[in-house]
Design an enzyme around this catalytic site. Sequence first.
Site, PDB file in Angstrom:
ATOM      1  N   GLN A  12      60.418  38.962   1.812  1.00  0.00           N
ATOM      2  CA  GLN A  12      59.734  38.040   0.882  1.00  0.00           C
ATOM      3  C   GLN A  12      58.792  38.527  -0.324  1.00  0.00           C
ATOM      4  OE1 GLN A  12      60.596  34.923   0.844  1.00  0.00           O
ATOM      5  NE2 GLN A  12      61.175  34.176   2.885  1.00  0.00           N
ATOM      6  N   CYS A  13      58.424  37.930  -1.195  1.00  0.00           N
ATOM      7  CA  CYS A  13      57.611  38.200  -2.291  1.00  0.00           C
ATOM      8  C   CYS A  13      56.479  38.780  -1.691  1.00  0.00           C
ATOM      9  CB  CYS A  13      57.355  37.141  -3.077  1.00  0.00           C
ATOM     10  SG  CYS A  13      55.989  37.434  -4.435  1.00  0.00           S
ATOM     11  N   PRO A  14      55.905  40.004  -1.894  1.00  0.00           N
ATOM     12  CA  PRO A  14      56.138  41.014  -3.264  1.00  0.00           C
ATOM     13  C   PRO A  14      57.150  41.904  -2.745  1.00  0.00           C
ATOM     14  CG  PRO A  14      54.299  41.657  -2.557  1.00  0.00           C
ATOM     15  CD  PRO A  14      54.533  40.552  -1.446  1.00  0.00           C
ATOM     16  N   MET A  15      57.572  42.061  -1.587  1.00  0.00           N
ATOM     17  CA  MET A  15      58.384  43.054  -1.100  1.00  0.00           C
ATOM     18  C   MET A  15      59.462  43.795  -1.806  1.00  0.00           C
ATOM     19  SD  MET A  15      56.027  43.964   0.871  1.00  0.00           S
ATOM     20  CE  MET A  15      56.700  45.611   1.178  1.00  0.00           C
ATOM     21  N   ASP A  39      65.447  37.004  -1.326  1.00  0.00           N
ATOM     22  CA  ASP A  39      64.245  36.298  -1.803  1.00  0.00           C
ATOM     23  C   ASP A  39      64.775  35.664  -3.260  1.00  0.00           C
ATOM     24  OD1 ASP A  39      62.176  35.051  -2.794  1.00  0.00           O
ATOM     25  OD2 ASP A  39      61.211  37.083  -3.140  1.00  0.00           O
TER      26      ASP A  39
END
Lengths: 74, 177
Positions: A12-15, A39
């Site tokens: 998920q954000c920010p990955m 995502d």
Amino acid sequence: MADVTVDARGLQCPMPVIKTSQAIKTLAAGQTVEVIASDRGALSDIPAWAGDMGHTLKEQFEENDEFHFVVEKG
Amino acid sequence: MTAQETAAETAMAEGSDSAEAEKMVIIAASGDLDKAWPVMILATTGAAYGMDVTVFFTFWGLEVLKRPDSGITGDDWRQKMLGVFRKGSPDKLGLSTMNFAGMGPWMMKGLATDKNVASVGELLELAQDMGVKLWPCQMTMDLMGLSNDDLIEGLDKPAGAGSAISLMKDASISLFI
């Protein structure tokens, strides 16, 4: 075929952006990285990041609910 | 040497793309999980943007930097009381609303694990790996009776409002969270 592939599926954000930024550091200008993400936020985040960083989004497509981005290092 | 020069030197020493990298400053003033999370998400993303990122932790924000085993800190009984009620470390942060004596954070962290959202602790480590500078506020440390030994390793030297303003004056992005 991209020079490096980043598998950010399930992350998920920010990955997705973080992983892409880390991968692109290992490349020379003109080389490409393909990012695969699930995502939905990546749909706007990866193109925005690439544009701001001076990289080029060469390709973007959706396949089996997964988002693919090919980014060329600027 | 000003804080900016120090930051620029650190950036060069760490091999950032350029000493002229744009600056991002976040003032992290909350020990709530729902504030610490966006702080660490934005800090790591700023680093992914090649920015020179500094997070200045003040007041309850310092909870994020406390070692899990810091225990009761300070000499004054009032400081010790703070240590009793605020345990510190990313794993022990509560929610600003719907905390329900820890039930809320427990559910939120369970959801985050299921949805594969990186935890505050993971993002903190990642931020350090990415060269994000983490500044504890000296005044808050003194107020709460915290020493460097109560905080995690790899932090920048404790600083104050002057250093924060000095950085923010030239920063493209300054946030108070």
